[in-house]
Design an enzyme around this catalytic site. Structure first.
Site, PDB file in Angstrom:
ATOM      1  N   HIS A 428       3.241  11.511  43.406  1.00 30.08           N
ATOM      2  CA  HIS A 428       3.087  12.231  42.123  1.00 30.08           C
ATOM      3  C   HIS A 428       2.693  11.303  40.975  1.00 30.08           C
ATOM      4  CE1 HIS A 428       3.082  15.830  39.962  1.00 30.08           C
ATOM      5  NE2 HIS A 428       4.244  16.359  40.322  1.00 30.08           N
ATOM      6  N   ASP A 432      -1.350  15.100  41.343  1.00 35.66           N
ATOM      7  CA  ASP A 432      -0.572  16.198  40.789  1.00 35.66           C
ATOM      8  C   ASP A 432      -0.526  17.364  41.772  1.00 35.66           C
ATOM      9  OD1 ASP A 432      -0.012  14.852  38.412  1.00 35.66           O
ATOM     10  OD2 ASP A 432      -1.910  15.471  37.517  1.00 35.66           O
TER      11      ASP A 432
END
Length: 456
Positions: A428, A432
């Site tokens: 992350h 995304d």
């Protein structure tokens, strides 16, 4: 006699050295070209070193547990097949042998002189004995002082301490008398002091205590304590480092692979007859992943500090379970350039050689994205850990027959379909949810759009 120097081959850009774990040939034995001569271990993989020529092994330059640099000569082979010499141990330099004898002479004196000395720090420069790099590393990890090492009876040539010797010592350490390492600390210093100055006065050395690694003890006496092997220790380190490095997040999607199952059942016999290879689901999934990466190239990246490195090649890692329970990840280089037949041959070759411990170090490096098949063991889905320095990994769940709603122009109905879950773990920090989710959805689209009428 025509001599050929067998050198430690290059094993990938990031591998500079290897530890010799076993000699498969002895001095005087015949060797055929491409026949394995010895086994080595790196921090990546265990592998064999084959001979480039046929001949007779006449000299071994390094012993088991020695660390060898890439390009160093490790053995001499006579390519003319002359009279093979009789195998003999490597003779150490005379000064070392003399020091060993001197230590043996003074050990009784040291026992009477020394009453209490703190354990010595692991400073190998204070010892005149030879210890291989592997033995030194084990000593540091296990908190074994140089004084204790001096007392271990070596089973190697000229009394050298081998890996098995020190591991056996560590295992039985709880039963070792405390006085042994204390006395040995002074014994190691006496001949050294006498060699530098002629004096009958022996000074007690200044030593520091070294923290010792605790070995677990079975409380009830029935539990079995098993030490991790080398590969398991490496895997453990890599997994912990990955979780500490990447912010893991997952996306899951269910896929209808009925067309793929039906197509494989229809063509697998003809495929094996024509290509000489068994057709599994893995190359079909790899093909879909490679296509999806071309559509979303920002999945094919790595992170270095504040910079993102976008990879040009699509190199797919395929996690493979080994017979001993460990895991290894061979890499399919430029997977997007291979058709289904090429992927099948590459997948089968890497999987077979992985199980037989025949992979080369370069074949488990350079991966840009990894796929792991957790469905092999019946798991429906999983949350795999990213294979650093990559930023994503895909887990393939088990294919199951399930009731499903099937939409048709004339209405919906319930039918039996083959379905599976795709589990996508991604970093992350740089990937995304939008990109991570779109990528795994694209893989699913390619799998569901597979044609039953496809030619192979």
């Amino acid at each position: 006699m025509a001599k050929f120097e067998l050198k430690l081959p290059k094993m990938g850009e990031s591998v500079a050295e290897a530890t010799i774990t076993n000699w498969l040939k002895k001095v005087g034995e015949k060797i055929d070209a491409d026949e394995a001569v010895l086994e080595i271990a790196t921090d990546k993989v265990d592998s064999e070193v084959p001979s480039e020529v046929s001949g007779t092994l006449v000299e071994i330059l390094f012993q088991v547990d020695d660390v060898v640099q890439v390009g160093q000569t490790i053995a001499i082979i006579d390519t003319e097949g002359g009279n093979p010499p009789v195998a003999s141990p490597v003779v150490e330099e005379a000064p070392i042998v003399e020091v060993v004898k001197e230590i043996e002479k003074t050990i009784e004196v040291a026992k009477e002189i020394v009453q209490t000395v703190e354990p010595a720090a692991v400073d190998f420069s204070s010892s005149e004995k030879f210890f291989s790099p592997l033995v030194k590393n084990i000593a540091k990890e296990e908190g074994v002082s140089i004084a204790e090492l001096e007392t271990i009876k070596g089973s190697g040539k000229e009394g050298r301490v081998t890996k098995d010797d020190i591991l056996s010592y560590v295992k039985d350490r709880a039963n070792q008398p405390v006085a042994v390492p204390k006395q040995a600390a002074v014994v190691a210093e006496i001949p050294k002091a006498e060699a530098k100055v002629e004096s009958s006065k022996v000074e007690s050395p200044k030593v520091e205590s070294t923290p010792e690694k605790k070995i677990p003890v079975s409380v009830n006496g029935q539990d079995e304590i098993i030490e991790m092997d080398r590969m398991r220790k490496l895997i453990s380190g890599y997994m912990v480092a990955s979780k500490q490095t990447s912010a893991h997040v997952q996306s899951f999607i269910e896929v209808d692979v009925t067309n793929i199952v039906n197509w494989r059942n229809k063509v697998k016999d003809a495929f094996e007859k024509r290509e000489g290879e068994k057709l599994t689901f893995t190359p079909i999934f790899m093909e879909a992943v490679a296509k999806a990466i071309k559509d979303f190239p920002m999945i094919n990246i790595s992170v270095e500090g504040d910079y993102i490195i976008k990879k040009k090649n699509i190199n797919l890692g395929m996690a493979a379970a080994l017979p001993n329970g460990n895991l290894i990840v061979p890499v399919i280089k430029n997977a997007d350039m291979l058709n289904l037949v090429g992927l099948t041959k590459t997948v089968n070759d890497l999987a077979n050689r992985a199980r037989n411990n025949q992979l080369k170090p370069d074949e488990i490096q350079g991966g840009t994205y990894t796929v792991t098949n957790v469905g092999t063991f019946g798991s429906v889905f999983g949350t795999p850990i990213i294979n650093q320095p990559q930023v994503a990994i895909l887990a393939l769940g088990a294919i199951r027959k399930v009731p499903a709603v099937i939409e048709t122009p004339t209405g919906d109905y319930i039918g039996i379909r083959h379905k599976m879950f795709l589990s996508h773990s991604y970093d992350h920090r740089v990937v995304d949810g939008s990109l991570g989710g779109q990528f795994v959805k694209r893989v699913a689209d390619y799998l569901e759009g597979f044609s039953e009428n496809r030619e192979f």
